[in-house]
Write a protein that holds these residues in place. Structure first.
Motif, PDB file in Angstrom:
ATOM      1  N   ILE A   1      11.317 115.685  59.339  1.00 46.88           N
ATOM      2  CA  ILE A   1      12.096 116.923  59.345  1.00 46.88           C
ATOM      3  C   ILE A   1      11.469 117.971  58.428  1.00 46.88           C
ATOM      4  N   ILE A   2      11.022 117.545  57.257  1.00 47.15           N
ATOM      5  CA  ILE A   2      10.387 118.486  56.327  1.00 47.15           C
ATOM      6  C   ILE A   2       9.079 119.011  56.914  1.00 47.15           C
ATOM      7  N   LEU A   3       8.293 118.127  57.506  1.00 47.18           N
ATOM      8  CA  LEU A   3       7.049 118.558  58.140  1.00 47.18           C
ATOM      9  C   LEU A   3       7.350 119.530  59.273  1.00 47.18           C
ATOM     10  N   PHE A   4       8.378 119.217  60.040  1.00 45.75           N
ATOM     11  CA  PHE A   4       8.796 120.114  61.124  1.00 45.75           C
ATOM     12  C   PHE A   4       9.156 121.485  60.581  1.00 45.75           C
ATOM     13  N   ALA A   5       9.895 121.532  59.479  1.00 47.00           N
ATOM     14  CA  ALA A   5      10.336 122.812  58.916  1.00 47.00           C
ATOM     15  C   ALA A   5       9.139 123.680  58.543  1.00 47.00           C
ATOM     16  N   HIS A   6       8.169 123.109  57.847  1.00 50.82           N
ATOM     17  CA  HIS A   6       6.970 123.867  57.462  1.00 50.82           C
ATOM     18  C   HIS A   6       6.197 124.318  58.706  1.00 50.82           C
ATOM     19  N   ASN A   7       6.060 123.417  59.655  1.00 54.07           N
ATOM     20  CA  ASN A   7       5.343 123.716  60.891  1.00 54.07           C
ATOM     21  C   ASN A   7       6.049 124.818  61.672  1.00 54.07           C
ATOM     22  N   ALA A   8       7.357 124.717  61.758  1.00 47.52           N
ATOM     23  CA  ALA A   8       8.142 125.682  62.523  1.00 47.52           C
ATOM     24  C   ALA A   8       8.098 127.064  61.898  1.00 47.52           C
ATOM     25  N   PHE A   9       8.137 127.125  60.571  1.00 47.72           N
ATOM     26  CA  PHE A   9       8.052 128.412  59.897  1.00 47.72           C
ATOM     27  C   PHE A   9       6.738 129.114  60.222  1.00 47.72           C
ATOM     28  N   ALA A  10       5.654 128.366  60.188  1.00 46.09           N
ATOM     29  CA  ALA A  10       4.335 128.956  60.446  1.00 46.09           C
ATOM     30  C   ALA A  10       4.272 129.542  61.858  1.00 46.09           C
ATOM     31  N   ILE A  11       4.832 128.832  62.823  1.00 42.27           N
ATOM     32  CA  ILE A  11       4.804 129.314  64.205  1.00 42.27           C
ATOM     33  C   ILE A  11       5.781 130.467  64.397  1.00 42.27           C
ATOM     34  N   SER A  12       6.943 130.390  63.752  1.00 37.76           N
ATOM     35  CA  SER A  12       7.946 131.451  63.888  1.00 37.76           C
ATOM     36  C   SER A  12       7.456 132.772  63.317  1.00 37.76           C
ATOM     37  N   VAL A  13       6.687 132.700  62.239  1.00 34.11           N
ATOM     38  CA  VAL A  13       6.152 133.919  61.634  1.00 34.11           C
ATOM     39  C   VAL A  13       5.179 134.597  62.593  1.00 34.11           C
ATOM     40  N   LYS A  14       4.338 133.810  63.243  1.00 37.85           N
ATOM     41  CA  LYS A  14       3.334 134.383  64.138  1.00 37.85           C
ATOM     42  C   LYS A  14       3.914 134.756  65.499  1.00 37.85           C
ATOM     43  N   TYR A  15       4.893 133.972  65.952  1.00 37.47           N
ATOM     44  CA  TYR A  15       5.490 134.216  67.267  1.00 37.47           C
ATOM     45  C   TYR A  15       7.013 134.277  67.147  1.00 37.47           C
ATOM     46  N   PRO A  16       7.544 135.352  66.579  1.00 41.31           N
ATOM     47  CA  PRO A  16       8.987 135.428  66.308  1.00 41.31           C
ATOM     48  C   PRO A  16       9.871 135.451  67.560  1.00 41.31           C
ATOM     49  N   TYR A  17       9.282 135.757  68.717  1.00 43.84           N
ATOM     50  CA  TYR A  17      10.088 135.849  69.936  1.00 43.84           C
ATOM     51  C   TYR A  17       9.896 134.642  70.858  1.00 43.84           C
ATOM     52  N   LEU A  18       9.315 133.570  70.338  1.00 43.90           N
ATOM     53  CA  LEU A  18       9.009 132.404  71.164  1.00 43.90           C
ATOM     54  C   LEU A  18      10.248 131.827  71.832  1.00 43.90           C
ATOM     55  N   GLU A  19      11.264 131.476  71.025  1.00 43.84           N
ATOM     56  CA  GLU A  19      12.469 130.850  71.583  1.00 43.84           C
ATOM     57  C   GLU A  19      13.199 131.786  72.533  1.00 43.84           C
ATOM     58  N   THR A  20      13.296 133.057  72.160  1.00 46.79           N
ATOM     59  CA  THR A  20      14.001 134.011  73.014  1.00 46.79           C
ATOM     60  C   THR A  20      13.313 134.145  74.362  1.00 46.79           C
ATOM     61  N   PHE A  21      11.983 134.171  74.338  1.00 42.70           N
ATOM     62  CA  PHE A  21      11.227 134.246  75.585  1.00 42.70           C
ATOM     63  C   PHE A  21      11.498 133.025  76.459  1.00 42.70           C
ATOM     64  N   LEU A  22      11.473 131.840  75.861  1.00 44.83           N
ATOM     65  CA  LEU A  22      11.677 130.612  76.629  1.00 44.83           C
ATOM     66  C   LEU A  22      13.082 130.541  77.216  1.00 44.83           C
ATOM     67  N   ILE A  23      14.069 130.859  76.405  1.00 45.21           N
ATOM     68  CA  ILE A  23      15.458 130.780  76.866  1.00 45.21           C
ATOM     69  C   ILE A  23      15.723 131.806  77.965  1.00 45.21           C
ATOM     70  N   THR A  24      15.204 133.009  77.769  1.00 41.69           N
ATOM     71  CA  THR A  24      15.371 134.058  78.776  1.00 41.69           C
ATOM     72  C   THR A  24      14.662 133.683  80.072  1.00 41.69           C
ATOM     73  N   GLY A  25      13.435 133.183  79.939  1.00 41.21           N
ATOM     74  CA  GLY A  25      12.646 132.844  81.128  1.00 41.21           C
ATOM     75  C   GLY A  25      13.167 131.652  81.889  1.00 41.21           C
ATOM     76  N   MET A  26      13.881 130.766  81.207  1.00 43.20           N
ATOM     77  CA  MET A  26      14.395 129.550  81.844  1.00 43.20           C
ATOM     78  C   MET A  26      15.352 129.873  82.994  1.00 43.20           C
ATOM     79  N   LYS A  27      15.963 131.055  82.947  1.00 38.96           N
ATOM     80  CA  LYS A  27      16.950 131.420  83.963  1.00 38.96           C
ATOM     81  C   LYS A  27      16.316 131.607  85.343  1.00 38.96           C
ATOM     82  N   TYR A  28      15.043 132.006  85.361  1.00 38.13           N
ATOM     83  CA  TYR A  28      14.426 132.306  86.651  1.00 38.13           C
ATOM     84  C   TYR A  28      13.082 131.608  86.872  1.00 38.13           C
ATOM     85  N   ASN A  29      12.589 130.884  85.872  1.00 39.76           N
ATOM     86  CA  ASN A  29      11.299 130.233  86.002  1.00 39.76           C
ATOM     87  C   ASN A  29      11.491 128.719  86.133  1.00 39.76           C
ATOM     88  N   PRO A  30      11.172 128.135  87.291  1.00 42.16           N
ATOM     89  CA  PRO A  30      11.385 126.688  87.497  1.00 42.16           C
ATOM     90  C   PRO A  30      10.554 125.821  86.557  1.00 42.16           C
TER      91      PRO A  30
END
Length: 201
Positions: A82-111
């Motif tokens: 979990i701690i490793l995940f937290a550090h890893n996730a922060f690094a990715i979130s800083v560089k790609y802040p819209y990652l989750e929003t893009f995935l969740i939004t796209g899931m509605k129409y992308n199979p």
């Protein structure tokens, strides 16, 4: 500039527009402008915008897998993962802040994204069972394992970092960067203490 270099530049700019700047469905004009190439040249590499969008989706899924991987793999303890995940996730979130929003939004129409999350759900369910089995019942109190995991995923995302794109003024960008650094330090400490209280260490 070689053809391969031009192609990669176009891909990188499209990905940056979607996942770094929040332009989820960038037009060919926006991509060509960001890559500093003509639309004619862009269409030489890609017949339509759909091909570029598929590249963005593929990259988003790759990044999300990379972000979540520490939770699901390895022989370390649940606490360490979990701690490793937290550090890893922060690094990715800083560089790609819209990652989750893009995935969740796209899931509605992308199979492909729907299928991606369906497979991912089984990993999440296995992790939830691990949390339930590992944590003493009294330590969770009224907190369900699902709630704990949802809060963990929420804490490690950095919506504040996206303010840099909303307020592009240099002074605001600097303040956002400082805030992000302090937020990460506080959030990691909060996660560590929460895991210890829940008996997951």
């Amino acid at each position: 500039m070689t053809d391969d270099t031009t192609l990669e530049k176009i891909k990188d700019c499209a990905i940056k527009l979607a996942l770094n700047e929040g332009v989820f469905n960038p037009s060919t004009i926006e991509i060509a402008t960001a890559a500093n190439v003509s639309r004619t040249l862009l269409h030489y590499y890609f017949k339509d915008k759909k091909e570029i969008h598929e590249i963005i989706c593929s990259k988003a899924m790759e990044l999300y897998n990379l972000k979540m991987q520490p939770l699901f793999t390895g022989s370390d303890t649940l606490y360490s993962r979990i701690i490793l995940f937290a550090h890893n996730a922060f690094a990715i979130s800083v560089k790609y802040p819209y990652l989750e929003t893009f995935l969740i939004t796209g899931m509605k129409y992308n199979p492909d994204l729907k299928c991606f999350f369906y497979v991912h759900k089984s990993k999440i369910n296995a992790l939830l069972e691990e949390i339930k089995n590992f944590a003493p019942p009294e330590s969770l109190q009224n907190l369900q394992a699902e709630d704990f995991l949802m809060q963990l995923l929420s804490v490690v995302n950095l919506p504040t970092h996206s303010l840099q794109h909303i307020f592009p003024i240099a002074e605001y960008r600097m303040q956002c960067e400082v805030f992000t650094l302090h937020y990460k330090e506080l959030a990691i400490k909060f996660i560590e203490e929460s895991i210890e209280r829940l008996g997951l260490k």
